[in-house]
Write a protein that holds these residues in place. Sequence first.
Motif, PDB file in Angstrom:
ATOM      1  N   PHE A   1      45.466  45.528  53.911  1.00 25.14           N
ATOM      2  CA  PHE A   1      44.591  46.321  53.040  1.00 25.14           C
ATOM      3  C   PHE A   1      43.926  47.435  53.831  1.00 25.14           C
ATOM      4  CE2 PHE A   1      44.073  42.085  50.793  1.00 25.14           C
ATOM      5  CZ  PHE A   1      44.792  42.447  49.671  1.00 25.14           C
ATOM      6  N   GLU A   2      43.688  48.567  53.156  1.00 25.71           N
ATOM      7  CA  GLU A   2      42.847  49.625  53.698  1.00 25.71           C
ATOM      8  C   GLU A   2      41.967  50.149  52.564  1.00 25.71           C
ATOM      9  OE1 GLU A   2      45.001  52.740  55.645  1.00 25.71           O
ATOM     10  OE2 GLU A   2      45.864  51.386  57.164  1.00 25.71           O
ATOM     11  N   PRO A   3      40.797  50.681  52.919  1.00 22.81           N
ATOM     12  CA  PRO A   3      39.938  51.252  51.876  1.00 22.81           C
ATOM     13  C   PRO A   3      40.676  52.329  51.092  1.00 22.81           C
ATOM     14  CG  PRO A   3      38.744  51.057  53.939  1.00 22.81           C
ATOM     15  CD  PRO A   3      40.181  50.740  54.249  1.00 22.81           C
ATOM     16  N   GLY A   4      40.440  52.404  49.785  1.00 19.22           N
ATOM     17  CA  GLY A   4      41.126  53.377  48.944  1.00 19.22           C
ATOM     18  C   GLY A   4      40.147  54.123  48.057  1.00 19.22           C
ATOM     19  N   THR A   5      40.532  54.304  46.797  1.00 19.39           N
ATOM     20  CA  THR A   5      39.686  55.024  45.844  1.00 19.39           C
ATOM     21  C   THR A   5      39.255  54.066  44.733  1.00 19.39           C
ATOM     22  OG1 THR A   5      41.082  56.942  46.247  1.00 19.39           O
ATOM     23  CG2 THR A   5      39.534  57.075  44.411  1.00 19.39           C
ATOM     24  N   PRO A   6      37.949  53.883  44.545  1.00 25.99           N
ATOM     25  CA  PRO A   6      37.496  52.946  43.506  1.00 25.99           C
ATOM     26  C   PRO A   6      37.973  53.387  42.125  1.00 25.99           C
ATOM     27  CG  PRO A   6      35.669  53.615  44.929  1.00 25.99           C
ATOM     28  CD  PRO A   6      36.827  54.497  45.256  1.00 25.99           C
ATOM     29  N   PRO A   7      38.262  52.438  41.239  1.00 27.94           N
ATOM     30  CA  PRO A   7      38.703  52.789  39.886  1.00 27.94           C
ATOM     31  C   PRO A   7      37.557  53.373  39.056  1.00 27.94           C
ATOM     32  CG  PRO A   7      38.423  50.426  40.080  1.00 27.94           C
ATOM     33  CD  PRO A   7      38.238  50.990  41.460  1.00 27.94           C
ATOM     34  N   ASP A   8      37.913  54.222  38.084  1.00 31.23           N
ATOM     35  CA  ASP A   8      36.903  54.775  37.176  1.00 31.23           C
ATOM     36  C   ASP A   8      36.268  53.661  36.361  1.00 31.23           C
ATOM     37  OD1 ASP A   8      37.403  57.342  38.041  1.00 31.23           O
ATOM     38  OD2 ASP A   8      38.975  57.663  36.563  1.00 31.23           O
ATOM     39  N   PHE A   9      37.119  52.814  35.790  1.00 31.58           N
ATOM     40  CA  PHE A   9      36.606  51.609  35.142  1.00 31.58           C
ATOM     41  C   PHE A   9      37.687  50.545  35.164  1.00 31.58           C
ATOM     42  CE2 PHE A   9      38.973  51.849  31.248  1.00 31.58           C
ATOM     43  CZ  PHE A   9      39.123  53.208  30.991  1.00 31.58           C
ATOM     44  N   VAL A  10      37.281  49.350  34.822  1.00 31.25           N
ATOM     45  CA  VAL A  10      38.182  48.201  34.886  1.00 31.25           C
ATOM     46  C   VAL A  10      38.196  47.506  33.537  1.00 31.25           C
ATOM     47  CG1 VAL A  10      38.552  45.943  35.950  1.00 31.25           C
ATOM     48  CG2 VAL A  10      37.770  47.870  37.347  1.00 31.25           C
ATOM     49  N   MET A  11      39.379  47.132  33.087  1.00 29.62           N
ATOM     50  CA  MET A  11      39.504  46.417  31.822  1.00 29.62           C
ATOM     51  C   MET A  11      40.083  45.028  32.080  1.00 29.62           C
ATOM     52  SD  MET A  11      41.385  47.640  28.339  1.00 29.62           S
ATOM     53  CE  MET A  11      41.085  46.747  26.807  1.00 29.62           C
ATOM     54  N   ALA A  12      39.517  44.019  31.412  1.00 30.00           N
ATOM     55  CA  ALA A  12      39.992  42.649  31.548  1.00 30.00           C
ATOM     56  C   ALA A  12      40.831  42.275  30.341  1.00 30.00           C
ATOM     57  CB  ALA A  12      38.808  41.694  31.691  1.00 30.00           C
ATOM     58  N   THR A  13      41.978  41.625  30.567  1.00 31.88           N
ATOM     59  CA  THR A  13      42.866  41.182  29.487  1.00 31.88           C
ATOM     60  C   THR A  13      43.402  39.796  29.843  1.00 31.88           C
ATOM     61  OG1 THR A  13      45.047  41.848  30.314  1.00 31.88           O
ATOM     62  CG2 THR A  13      43.638  43.606  29.437  1.00 31.88           C
ATOM     63  N   PRO A  14      44.054  39.138  28.893  1.00 26.83           N
ATOM     64  CA  PRO A  14      44.736  37.874  29.242  1.00 26.83           C
ATOM     65  C   PRO A  14      45.847  38.113  30.245  1.00 26.83           C
ATOM     66  CG  PRO A  14      44.487  38.091  26.870  1.00 26.83           C
ATOM     67  CD  PRO A  14      44.123  39.420  27.461  1.00 26.83           C
ATOM     68  N   ARG A  15      46.186  37.057  30.975  1.00 33.31           N
ATOM     69  CA  ARG A  15      47.233  37.185  31.985  1.00 33.31           C
ATOM     70  C   ARG A  15      48.608  37.258  31.345  1.00 33.31           C
ATOM     71  NH1 ARG A  15      45.279  32.376  35.854  1.00 33.31           N
ATOM     72  NH2 ARG A  15      45.011  31.425  33.805  1.00 33.31           N
TER      73      ARG A  15
ATOM     74  N   LYS B   1      50.299  28.765  30.030  1.00 36.18           N
ATOM     75  CA  LYS B   1      49.106  27.918  30.037  1.00 36.18           C
ATOM     76  C   LYS B   1      47.852  28.753  30.321  1.00 36.18           C
ATOM     77  CE  LYS B   1      51.849  24.085  31.758  1.00 36.18           C
ATOM     78  NZ  LYS B   1      52.164  23.237  32.897  1.00 36.18           N
ATOM     79  N   ALA B   2      46.723  28.294  29.801  1.00 32.75           N
ATOM     80  CA  ALA B   2      45.421  28.941  30.055  1.00 32.75           C
ATOM     81  C   ALA B   2      45.460  30.426  29.723  1.00 32.75           C
ATOM     82  CB  ALA B   2      44.999  28.717  31.510  1.00 32.75           C
ATOM     83  N   ARG B   3      46.072  30.728  28.572  1.00 36.35           N
ATOM     84  CA  ARG B   3      46.192  32.126  28.162  1.00 36.35           C
ATOM     85  C   ARG B   3      44.848  32.723  27.748  1.00 36.35           C
ATOM     86  NH1 ARG B   3      51.620  31.574  25.081  1.00 36.35           N
ATOM     87  NH2 ARG B   3      53.051  32.766  26.365  1.00 36.35           N
ATOM     88  N   ASP B   4      43.854  31.871  27.513  1.00 36.89           N
ATOM     89  CA  ASP B   4      42.563  32.362  27.034  1.00 36.89           C
ATOM     90  C   ASP B   4      41.755  33.055  28.122  1.00 36.89           C
ATOM     91  OD1 ASP B   4      42.666  29.663  28.046  1.00 36.89           O
ATOM     92  OD2 ASP B   4      40.511  29.568  27.680  1.00 36.89           O
ATOM     93  N   ARG B   5      42.054  32.774  29.372  1.00 36.63           N
ATOM     94  CA  ARG B   5      41.262  33.366  30.453  1.00 36.63           C
ATOM     95  C   ARG B   5      41.545  34.858  30.577  1.00 36.63           C
ATOM     96  NH1 ARG B   5      41.761  27.815  31.989  1.00 36.63           N
ATOM     97  NH2 ARG B   5      40.529  27.193  33.793  1.00 36.63           N
ATOM     98  N   MET B   6      40.497  35.647  30.583  1.00 35.26           N
ATOM     99  CA  MET B   6      40.632  37.106  30.697  1.00 35.26           C
ATOM    100  C   MET B   6      40.633  37.477  32.171  1.00 35.26           C
ATOM    101  SD  MET B   6      40.711  38.219  27.522  1.00 35.26           S
ATOM    102  CE  MET B   6      39.992  39.846  27.290  1.00 35.26           C
ATOM    103  N   TRP B   7      41.691  37.096  32.856  1.00 35.82           N
ATOM    104  CA  TRP B   7      41.729  37.197  34.310  1.00 35.82           C
ATOM    105  C   TRP B   7      42.758  38.207  34.804  1.00 35.82           C
ATOM    106  CZ3 TRP B   7      41.162  31.458  36.400  1.00 35.82           C
ATOM    107  CH2 TRP B   7      39.818  31.062  36.228  1.00 35.82           C
ATOM    108  N   ARG B   8      43.232  39.066  33.928  1.00 37.52           N
ATOM    109  CA  ARG B   8      44.057  40.197  34.358  1.00 37.52           C
ATOM    110  C   ARG B   8      43.176  41.448  34.304  1.00 37.52           C
ATOM    111  NH1 ARG B   8      47.329  43.684  30.872  1.00 37.52           N
ATOM    112  NH2 ARG B   8      48.833  44.877  32.087  1.00 37.52           N
ATOM    113  N   PHE B   9      43.196  42.183  35.374  1.00 30.80           N
ATOM    114  CA  PHE B   9      42.325  43.359  35.470  1.00 30.80           C
ATOM    115  C   PHE B   9      43.168  44.593  35.785  1.00 30.80           C
ATOM    116  CE2 PHE B   9      40.050  39.549  36.779  1.00 30.80           C
ATOM    117  CZ  PHE B   9      38.942  39.580  35.940  1.00 30.80           C
ATOM    118  N   VAL B  10      42.967  45.653  34.994  1.00 29.86           N
ATOM    119  CA  VAL B  10      43.733  46.891  35.174  1.00 29.86           C
ATOM    120  C   VAL B  10      42.768  48.073  35.269  1.00 29.86           C
ATOM    121  CG1 VAL B  10      45.730  46.009  33.953  1.00 29.86           C
ATOM    122  CG2 VAL B  10      43.987  47.236  32.694  1.00 29.86           C
ATOM    123  N   THR B  11      43.239  49.141  35.916  1.00 24.71           N
ATOM    124  CA  THR B  11      42.426  50.349  36.027  1.00 24.71           C
ATOM    125  C   THR B  11      42.763  51.321  34.904  1.00 24.71           C
ATOM    126  OG1 THR B  11      44.047  51.499  37.377  1.00 24.71           O
ATOM    127  CG2 THR B  11      42.434  50.131  38.523  1.00 24.71           C
ATOM    128  N   ALA B  12      41.968  52.386  34.808  1.00 31.80           N
ATOM    129  CA  ALA B  12      42.157  53.394  33.766  1.00 31.80           C
ATOM    130  C   ALA B  12      43.539  54.018  33.854  1.00 31.80           C
ATOM    131  CB  ALA B  12      41.104  54.474  33.890  1.00 31.80           C
TER     132      ALA B  12
END
Length: 189
Positions: free
Chosen positions: A154-168, A173-184
Motif C-alpha cells: 500500500f501507498e498513500p493515494g487520493t481520498p474518495p469524494d464519498f463512499v457508498m455502502a451496498t450488499p456484498r 450467505k449474510a447478504r443483508d450486511r452492507m459491507w461492500r464499499f465503492v467510491t464515486a
Amino acid sequence: MKSTQSLASILNGPPEEAAPQLLGWHLVSTVGDRQVVVRISEVEAYKGDDDPASHAYRGETVRNASMFRRPGTLYVYRSYGIHNCANSAAGPEGVGWGILMRAGEIVDGAAVAAQRRGRTDELANGPGKLCQALGIEIQHNGTDLLDPGSVIHFEPGTPPDFVMATPRVGISKARDRMWRFVTATQLSG
DNA sequence: AGGATGATGGACT
DNA sequence: GTCCATCATCCTA
C-alpha cells in the motif's frame, strides 16, 4: 492522504470500519520488475467467525491462514479454479478478519496491465481482473502489504469524494450486511 | 443492455 | 459430488 503507519492502525480495527477507509489508497505492484499502481475503488469486509460468507468462518486452515496474520497481510486465494482474489488481513493478529479488494483505477502501468489482461479496457474493475492486472499470484500469499519494500504494498493515494455502502457481491450467505464499499468514480465507471 | 453458460480446481460434506 | 468472495463469451433484444 495519510501515512502507511496510520493505515496500520486503521487495519487493526474491525473490517466493516476499516474497509471504507482503505478506499483511495494505492496498491503498488512491482511483480516482474514492472510497476503497476491502482487506486482502490471497491472493497468488501469479511469478518471471520461472525460471518458465514467468510472463508475464515470455520476457523483457520492452510488456505485462509493469512487472514489470521497481522493486519496488512496479503491473503490470495484461487477463485473458481481460474482467477486469483486479493485481501488484506484486518483486525488484531489471530482473528480471521479481512478486506477483499474488488476493484481499482489504474494510476500507473496501464500498458503492463493491458498486456497481462490481454485487452485495453476493463483492466481492474473486478477482483480477478485486479489481481491479473497487478500480476498477483498464489505465491504472493502472505506478503506484508504495509512494508514499502514488498513487491505488492500500500501507498498513500487520493481520498474518495464519498463512499457508498451496498450488499456484498457473489455470495449466498449474510447478504443483508452492507459491507461492500465503492467510491464515486466506481459508480459512474 | 442484460441474461445464460462454460471454464476449471480446491475445499468441504 | 457440490459449492463456490469470477470472468469472458455467446446469445436474445
